[in-house]
Design a protein around this motif. Structure first.
Motif, PDB file in Angstrom:
ATOM      1  N   ARG A  13       0.826  -1.206   0.000  1.00 39.10           N
ATOM      2  CA  ARG A  13       0.000   0.000   0.000  1.00 39.10           C
ATOM      3  C   ARG A  13       0.858   1.253   0.000  1.00 39.10           C
ATOM      4  NH1 ARG A  13      -3.654  -3.214   3.025  1.00 39.10           N
ATOM      5  NH2 ARG A  13      -2.612  -2.768   5.005  1.00 39.10           N
ATOM      6  N   ARG A  16       2.159   2.017  -3.385  1.00 35.54           N
ATOM      7  CA  ARG A  16       1.134   2.601  -4.265  1.00 35.54           C
ATOM      8  C   ARG A  16       0.888   4.062  -3.933  1.00 35.54           C
ATOM      9  NH1 ARG A  16      -2.298  -1.050  -7.352  1.00 35.54           N
ATOM     10  NH2 ARG A  16      -3.757   0.674  -7.552  1.00 35.54           N
ATOM     11  N   TYR A  17       0.810   4.384  -2.642  1.00 34.68           N
ATOM     12  CA  TYR A  17       0.542   5.761  -2.221  1.00 34.68           C
ATOM     13  C   TYR A  17       1.684   6.699  -2.617  1.00 34.68           C
ATOM     14  CZ  TYR A  17      -3.026   3.650   0.775  1.00 34.68           C
ATOM     15  OH  TYR A  17      -4.102   2.954   1.247  1.00 34.68           O
TER      16      TYR A  17
END
Length: 122
Positions: A13, A16-17
């Protein structure tokens, strides 16, 4: 594409951020329909752009087709015409759909460069 060795969800995550803008565009790829895949043998999935017609494959709106009205690269979602949710006050707002949850049925080929890339001509 953001490639990291860890399989931990929190690190996936975070990658991705914190992905750069050109890498975020890869999160907006969606598979082509069988007819389009037969026509363009070189590609299985392409980036979704405004004007493409897509079919929703997942969620409450499964089976709905509509034209892409907007693309949000910040969170990797699309706004599909006709896919909306009703608020408590009765008004309808567009419901964001992830690009991986749709299938491209008709391509927007206004961009000549995109058309030539799909056909494999440089």
């Amino acid at each position: 594409m953001v490639r990291i060795a860890s399989s931990q969800p929190r690190k996936q995550r975070k990658a991705r951020y914190n992905a750069s803008l050109h890498a975020r565009g890869k999160f907006l790829n969606a598979p082509l329909s069988k007819e389009l895949r037969e026509k363009y043998h070189t590609r299985r999935a392409v980036r979704v752009v405004v004007g493409d017609t897509v079919k929703v494959l997942r969620g409450d709106n499964r089976g709905d087709e509509g034209v892409v009205d907007g693309v949000n690269t910040d969170n990797g979602t699309l706004l599909v015409h006709g896919v909306s949710v009703t608020k408590v006050d009765g008004s309808e707002v567009p419901r964001p759909v992830y690009a991986s949850a749709v299938q491209i049925v008709k391509l927007n080929l206004d961009d000549k460069l995109r058309a030539s890339r799909l056909e494999g001509k440089n």
